[in-house]
Motif scaffolding. Sequence first.
Motif, short mmCIF file in Angstrom:
data_model
loop_
_atom_site.label_atom_id
_atom_site.label_comp_id
_atom_site.label_asym_id
_atom_site.label_seq_id
_atom_site.Cartn_x
_atom_site.Cartn_y
_atom_site.Cartn_z
N ARG A 98 0.83 -1.21 0.00
CA ARG A 98 0.00 0.00 0.00
C ARG A 98 0.86 1.26 0.00
O ARG A 98 0.56 2.24 -0.69
CB ARG A 98 -0.93 -0.03 1.22
CG ARG A 98 -1.70 1.24 1.47
CD ARG A 98 -2.62 1.05 2.66
NE ARG A 98 -3.28 2.30 3.04
CZ ARG A 98 -4.52 2.38 3.48
NH1 ARG A 98 -5.25 1.29 3.60
NH2 ARG A 98 -5.04 3.53 3.83
N ASP A 99 1.92 1.26 0.77
CA ASP A 99 2.77 2.44 0.86
C ASP A 99 3.45 2.75 -0.47
O ASP A 99 3.80 3.92 -0.73
CB ASP A 99 3.83 2.26 1.95
CG ASP A 99 3.21 2.22 3.34
OD1 ASP A 99 2.10 2.76 3.52
OD2 ASP A 99 3.84 1.63 4.25
N ARG A 102 1.85 5.55 -2.97
CA ARG A 102 2.12 6.99 -2.86
C ARG A 102 3.44 7.37 -3.53
O ARG A 102 3.69 8.56 -3.79
CB ARG A 102 2.13 7.42 -1.40
CG ARG A 102 0.76 7.27 -0.71
CD ARG A 102 0.77 8.00 0.62
NE ARG A 102 -0.39 7.71 1.44
CZ ARG A 102 -1.56 8.33 1.36
NH1 ARG A 102 -1.73 9.27 0.44
NH2 ARG A 102 -2.56 8.02 2.17
N ASP A 103 4.30 6.40 -3.79
CA ASP A 103 5.58 6.70 -4.44
C ASP A 103 5.47 6.71 -5.96
O ASP A 103 6.42 7.09 -6.66
CB ASP A 103 6.63 5.67 -4.02
CG ASP A 103 6.95 5.73 -2.53
OD1 ASP A 103 6.83 6.84 -1.96
OD2 ASP A 103 7.29 4.69 -1.95
N TRP A 121 -11.11 3.12 0.36
CA TRP A 121 -10.09 3.28 -0.67
C TRP A 121 -10.34 4.51 -1.53
O TRP A 121 -9.39 5.13 -2.03
CB TRP A 121 -9.98 2.02 -1.51
CG TRP A 121 -9.16 0.98 -0.82
CD1 TRP A 121 -9.59 -0.16 -0.22
CD2 TRP A 121 -7.74 1.00 -0.64
NE1 TRP A 121 -8.54 -0.85 0.33
CE2 TRP A 121 -7.39 -0.17 0.09
CE3 TRP A 121 -6.73 1.89 -1.01
CZ2 TRP A 121 -6.08 -0.46 0.44
CZ3 TRP A 121 -5.42 1.60 -0.66
CH2 TRP A 121 -5.11 0.43 0.05
N PHE A 124 -8.83 7.20 0.60
CA PHE A 124 -7.37 7.14 0.48
C PHE A 124 -6.91 7.79 -0.82
O PHE A 124 -5.93 8.55 -0.85
CB PHE A 124 -6.92 5.67 0.53
CG PHE A 124 -5.48 5.44 0.21
CD1 PHE A 124 -4.51 5.49 1.21
CD2 PHE A 124 -5.07 5.16 -1.09
CE1 PHE A 124 -3.16 5.27 0.91
CE2 PHE A 124 -3.74 4.93 -1.41
CZ PHE A 124 -2.77 5.00 -0.41
N SER A 125 -7.61 7.51 -1.90
CA SER A 125 -7.22 8.02 -3.21
C SER A 125 -7.40 9.53 -3.30
O SER A 125 -6.54 10.25 -3.83
CB SER A 125 -8.03 7.30 -4.30
OG SER A 125 -7.80 5.91 -4.26
N GLU A 127 -7.43 11.60 -0.79
CA GLU A 127 -6.44 12.20 0.10
C GLU A 127 -5.05 12.16 -0.50
O GLU A 127 -4.18 12.97 -0.13
CB GLU A 127 -6.46 11.50 1.46
CG GLU A 127 -7.72 11.80 2.27
CD GLU A 127 -7.82 10.98 3.54
OE1 GLU A 127 -7.07 9.98 3.67
OE2 GLU A 127 -8.65 11.31 4.40
N SER A 128 -4.82 11.23 -1.43
CA SER A 128 -3.54 11.16 -2.14
C SER A 128 -3.47 12.17 -3.28
O SER A 128 -2.43 12.29 -3.94
CB SER A 128 -3.33 9.75 -2.69
OG SER A 128 -3.28 8.80 -1.64
N TRP A 130 -5.61 12.18 -5.98
CA TRP A 130 -6.00 11.59 -7.25
C TRP A 130 -7.47 11.84 -7.55
O TRP A 130 -8.30 11.95 -6.65
CB TRP A 130 -5.76 10.08 -7.23
CG TRP A 130 -4.39 9.67 -6.81
CD1 TRP A 130 -3.23 10.37 -6.96
CD2 TRP A 130 -4.04 8.44 -6.14
NE1 TRP A 130 -2.17 9.67 -6.44
CE2 TRP A 130 -2.63 8.48 -5.93
CE3 TRP A 130 -4.75 7.33 -5.72
CZ2 TRP A 130 -1.93 7.45 -5.31
CZ3 TRP A 130 -4.06 6.29 -5.09
CH2 TRP A 130 -2.68 6.36 -4.89
#
Length: 356
Positions: A98-99, A102-103, A121, A124-125, A127-128, A130
């Motif tokens: 999962r980590d 973000r890379d 999810w 999560f997306s 907040e990333s 996307w």
Amino acid sequence: EPATMIREMSRREFLYTTSLAAVAAASSQGLGASLDPGKPVRVVQIGTRHAHAAKKWRTICGMPDRFVAVGIYESDPELTREAAADSDFAGARWIDDRDDLRDLVIDAALVETELPNLVEWARFSLESGWHVHVDKPPGRDREGLAGLQDLALRGDRVLQMGYMYRYHPAFTFCLEAVRKDWIGCLYAVHGEIGKVVGADRRPWLAENYGGSMMLLGCHLLDLVLALLGEPEQVKTFRRKTFPDQDAYFDHELAVLEYPTALATIRSMLAEVGGGDRRQFVLCGENGTIEVRPLEPARVRLALLEPAGPFRAGEQVVAVQPVEGRYDEQLIDFHSMIGGNPTRAVGFTPEHDRLLQ
């Protein structure tokens, strides 16, 4: 009780803040979309277990002018092994951690987990940073969806719902016919959508989806609300076809009451030959539209008086063949990321909260 909940939700969520009312701009008009509309969008897919997951992946892989398929993240190792053996996922890059997501250089995510993890999810997306396409239905509560819409607004990101029939030419014809008053005042809508699900999957569906309406009927409820809006009341009927086998409410009927119309939607997941019987029927004072089957769609129109480009009497309406079930939906996703308004006119964030 369901009708009361819908009316309370309308007052509480539709009006509780002007920012959520403005989510329409972020979610359906591409507000803040920062990418060149002519540039391919770099997409990661999260999850492989949703019924739409495999074909969505194949769809973006088949549009290299619009999407770069970066890879797939599946949190369950067993599901990863199963998916890796599926020809639809052939050649996919599998992201192990999962980590690591973000890379990567990612513009957007397709969230294709099963229901319990969709909202997590999608959050999560967003907040990333996307843009997000999240499959249907997005969780089991209105608050989860409203939270995603708020995140999309604050981050100036597109949030697209995965209700596939919004882009189907047969249903865009139905919407056009009603909006242009070709069949007159609409007083009845009826939909049927069913199939058979295996005995091994039913207990899991009972626990996570509760009933067939959440899994399958939601597609047709989506269209009913687009046509008729918020109902005055909703009555529901639920049956377990095999109560000695499992607790799954696989046969559900919803009756939506309007001042001058009734809409009935039936969804059954123990229906042999159900795919061929799927249908959507609209009855108005000047005519009837019947879509049966839904895929591949056959549209029959019967008019009392000529309307639009159509003569009086019964006729088959030619609709554009669907080459790929998700093509138009994902083309629109790319377009919205490029800053354009959605082509799914009327399917606003307010509509999505009402549907939820």
